[in-house]
Write a protein that holds these residues in place. Structure first.
Motif, short mmCIF file in Angstrom:
data_model
loop_
_atom_site.label_atom_id
_atom_site.label_comp_id
_atom_site.label_asym_id
_atom_site.label_seq_id
_atom_site.Cartn_x
_atom_site.Cartn_y
_atom_site.Cartn_z
N UNK A 1 0.81 -1.21 0.00
CA UNK A 1 0.00 0.00 0.00
C UNK A 1 0.85 1.27 0.00
N UNK A 2 0.21 2.36 -0.37
CA UNK A 2 0.87 3.67 -0.35
C UNK A 2 1.10 4.12 1.09
N UNK A 3 0.15 3.82 1.97
CA UNK A 3 0.23 4.23 3.37
C UNK A 3 -1.15 4.23 3.98
N UNK A 4 -1.29 4.92 5.13
CA UNK A 4 -2.58 5.06 5.80
C UNK A 4 -3.00 6.53 5.74
N UNK A 5 -4.26 6.77 5.35
CA UNK A 5 -4.71 8.15 5.24
C UNK A 5 -4.68 8.82 6.61
N UNK B 1 6.08 4.01 10.52
CA UNK B 1 6.51 2.90 11.37
C UNK B 1 6.22 1.54 10.76
N UNK B 2 5.36 1.52 9.74
CA UNK B 2 4.98 0.25 9.11
C UNK B 2 5.74 0.01 7.82
N UNK B 3 6.10 1.08 7.10
CA UNK B 3 6.77 0.94 5.80
C UNK B 3 8.08 1.72 5.83
N UNK B 4 9.19 1.02 5.65
CA UNK B 4 10.52 1.63 5.66
C UNK B 4 11.18 1.44 4.30
N UNK B 5 11.41 2.54 3.57
CA UNK B 5 12.04 2.46 2.24
C UNK B 5 11.32 1.45 1.34
N UNK C 1 9.72 -1.17 2.30
CA UNK C 1 9.59 -2.47 2.98
C UNK C 1 8.43 -2.42 3.97
N UNK C 2 7.48 -3.31 3.79
CA UNK C 2 6.36 -3.43 4.71
C UNK C 2 6.73 -4.37 5.85
N UNK C 3 6.58 -3.90 7.08
CA UNK C 3 6.79 -4.75 8.25
C UNK C 3 5.46 -5.46 8.52
N UNK C 4 5.40 -6.75 8.24
CA UNK C 4 4.10 -7.45 8.32
C UNK C 4 3.61 -7.64 9.74
N UNK C 5 4.54 -7.64 10.72
CA UNK C 5 4.14 -7.93 12.09
C UNK C 5 4.00 -9.42 12.35
N UNK C 6 4.31 -10.25 11.36
CA UNK C 6 4.25 -11.70 11.52
C UNK C 6 5.65 -12.27 11.64
N UNK C 7 5.83 -13.18 12.59
CA UNK C 7 7.11 -13.87 12.77
C UNK C 7 7.10 -15.12 11.90
N UNK C 8 8.10 -15.28 11.07
CA UNK C 8 8.10 -16.35 10.07
C UNK C 8 9.51 -16.89 9.87
N UNK C 9 9.57 -18.01 9.14
CA UNK C 9 10.86 -18.53 8.68
C UNK C 9 10.68 -18.95 7.22
N UNK C 10 11.79 -19.00 6.49
CA UNK C 10 11.79 -19.45 5.10
C UNK C 10 12.68 -20.67 4.96
N UNK C 11 12.21 -21.64 4.15
CA UNK C 11 13.06 -22.80 3.93
C UNK C 11 13.90 -22.62 2.67
N UNK C 12 14.65 -23.65 2.33
CA UNK C 12 15.59 -23.54 1.20
C UNK C 12 14.88 -23.39 -0.14
N UNK C 13 13.60 -23.74 -0.23
CA UNK C 13 12.84 -23.58 -1.46
C UNK C 13 12.06 -22.27 -1.50
N UNK C 14 12.26 -21.43 -0.49
CA UNK C 14 11.57 -20.15 -0.45
C UNK C 14 10.17 -20.22 0.13
N UNK C 15 9.76 -21.39 0.62
CA UNK C 15 8.44 -21.51 1.25
C UNK C 15 8.47 -20.81 2.61
N UNK C 16 7.40 -20.09 2.89
CA UNK C 16 7.32 -19.29 4.12
C UNK C 16 6.39 -19.97 5.11
#
Length: 565
Positions: A418-422, A430-434, A436-451
């Motif tokens: 998104x562009x931002x919040x009106x 605080x949510x979008x840096x350069x 980059x959207x900070x999703x607020x979700x804690x995740x890991x990625x495997x070697x095939x790129x699956x999240x």
């Protein structure tokens, strides 16, 4: 499994000359990935569907409109809006159930560069008042239930034009929707910029107020391409691995819409994907598994999109075994993580349908990842790989990328962010840096790129696909004079994933019952935010050294008490 074939198919489709070729472009001050062949705006996408003229499109109960009839209505709405002085860049709000008029109004708005404001149909008059003051629409389309709530706050009307949809006996201040359609006219010729706001969809707020997310035309179209790409890549990989080609003439899709159109799950994902294929959208008045089965059989529904509990209730319903569900090709879960056991049950119990999911959020105009069929069955705890329009990474608390396989907050950057919040520059920053959207979700990625989504960083309850921020509910509870302090958290629930729970400390000498507290909350906030579980504590709530409540400790302690009760 066919992961080598999947990686090769994904790379081919997005490479030079590929159907989903990815390029980089300067977008809103950042170098961002985008689709080279995507339409520049939603207007072009919607206008292209006139080619499906005679096909059925919007179905509700005994009503059915073809694409040609829908285009005629959309054109009339767009012409009427502009005749009323609504111009590109303005906003128009929609507050209603999933009636067929919702999509008609939406397509009309985005086709003339007007942002459609999706009003949550569950909002109380106070919540409606906040969003209307925040978004300042020129026109408000609303059904009878929302009109009744609106009338509880007569000062809201201001200079807005009100249009009543399926309203009985509306007063003279409300324009009947039939009058809008009777206006007629051709689609106005308007130039729409890819980075103009297409719609404003509200998310729950971390400070007690919802935030209006600015979804752009580029972002919404990119989300459509993400979904098309995800399907194409997996189909190509399976074909190459097995030698079995998909049908040369696949059936025209018929999708059962089960979740509200004021969210991206139904609107940007369910409606867009089906519309792109010239398929039909079957609307429901409200979710009921038995009614859904009847609609699937009656309309030969090929896919159902909703939160995971809906698929579970469908396949466990007493009528499931005696209902003809042979038209079903996909059962989708979005808005919440699909439990691994449900993935396998769908695959085993629905002979013709495969399980599918997409992980995403309002702030990405829809999906971030998708996975279906064999790949989902093989990795049922995964949300799938990120769509190619995104750069994706998991980061630590300092924003540093963590190694593959380690957990961190998921950040994504791409055309669908998104562009931002009106009216909320601090929340945007605080949510979008350069980019980059900070999703607020804690995740890991495997070697095939699956999240794999493993936890949430934000203090949030995910109830039946609706995000409920703890601070938002706490702000409502603190408005009761008897409350000294409170802490809101999620309580595990088999049906909805989580329910809202709260620990409350009352002021000295005050008395308050569970029901009184719930009634207080219901008078201010939508019903899905009202706590189901209430604990009145006789000691101050535990805090850490910086004075913050130990939310997870409270949640774990009280949830254990609930389980042992």
């Amino acid at each position: 499994m066919h992961y080598a074939e999947l990686a090769k198919a994904r790379a081919e489709l997005i490479g030079p000359g590929g159907t989903f070729e990815i390029v980089e472009a300067e977008i809103l001050g950042n170098r961002i990935r985008t689709y080279k062949n995507a339409p520049p705006s939603i207007r072009e996408f919607w206008l292209s569907t006139v080619a499906f003229a005679d096909r059925p499109y919007l179905i509700y109960q005994d009503e059915s409109l073809t694409y040609a009839e829908t285009h005629q209505r959309v054109n009339a709405i767009a012409a009427w809006l502009m005749a009323r002085g609504v111009a590109p860049g303005d906003r128009v709000a929609i507050a209603m159930r999933n009636y067929p008029e919702w999509m008609q109004i939406y397509w009309a708005c985005v086709s003339i560069g007007v942002a459609a404001v999706g009003m949550n149909a569950w909002w109380t008059p106070e919540e409606m008042a906040y969003a209307l003051d925040d978004s300042r629409p020129k026109v408000l389309f609303l059904d009878g239930e929302r009109l009744a709530r609106f009338r509880e706050r007569p000062e809201l009307a201001g200079t807005m034009t009100l249009v009543g949809v399926r309203t009985d006996g509306a007063d003279a201040a409300v324009v009947p929707f039939a009058d809008v359609i009777a206006h007629g006219g051709a689609m106005p010729d308007v130039k729409v910029d890819p980075d103009d706001d297409a719609c404003i969809f509200y998310t729950s707020g971390t400070t007690g107020f919802p935030k209006g997310a600015q979804l752009t035309h580029r972002g919404c179209v990119a989300n459509l391409f993400n979904m098309l790409y995800g399907t194409a890549a997996q189909a190509l990989a399976v074909e190459r691995a097995t030698g079995v080609a998909p049908p040369a003439d696949p059936p025209i899709p018929v999708t059962l819409l089960t979740t509200p159109l004021f969210h991206v799950t139904a609107n940007n994902c369910g409606a867009y994907l089906t519309t792109a294929a010239g398929g039909a959208l079957v609307h429901m008045y409200r979710w009921d598994a038995g009614d859904a089965l009847k609609l699937i059989e009656r309309h030969r529904v090929s896919s159902m999109s909703g939160v995971p509990i809906m698929s579970r209730e469908l396949i466990t319903h007493p009528d499931f075994a005696t209902t003809d569900t042979s038209s079903l090709l996909a059962l989708s879960g979005g808005g919440a993580q699909v439990p691994p056991d449900l993935v396998l049950k769908i695959d085993e119990q629905v002979a013709t349908a495969r399980p599918t999911t997409g992980y995403g959020m309002t702030e990405t105009c829809g999906i971030i990842t998708s996975v279906s069929g064999d790949f989902f069955v093989d990795r049922p705890d995964s949300a799938g790989p990120a769509m190619p329009v995104y750069e994706a990474k998991c980061v630590d608390d300092d924003g540093n990328t963590v190694p593959t396989g380690e957990v961190g907050e998921l950040w994504v950057r791409g055309a669908a962010v998104i562009k931002g919040y009106i009216n909320k520059p601090e929340a945007t920053a605080s949510t979008i840096t350069d980019g980059w959207l900070h999703t607020g979700d804690i995740a890991r990625m495997d070697e095939d790129g699956f999240i794999y989504i493993v936890d949430r960083k934000k203090d949030m309850v995910l109830r039946g696909g609706e995000n409920v921020y703890c601070a938002e509910v706490e702000a409502v509870i603190y408005r009761h004079a008897a409350v000294a302090e409170c802490c809101v958290f999620g309580v595990a629930d088999e049906r909805l994933g989580e329910e809202v729970g709260v620990a409350v400390v009352l002021r000295d000498g005050e008395n308050l019952s569970d029901d009184d507290l719930r009634a207080h909350c219901a008078s201010i906030a939508a019903k899905h935010k009202v706590p189901r579980y209430v604990w009145f504590m006789d000691q101050p709530l535990p805090r850490n050294a910086s004075g913050k409540f130990l939310r997870r400790e409270l949640r774990d302690q009280l949830s254990r008490e609930l389980e042992s009760a």
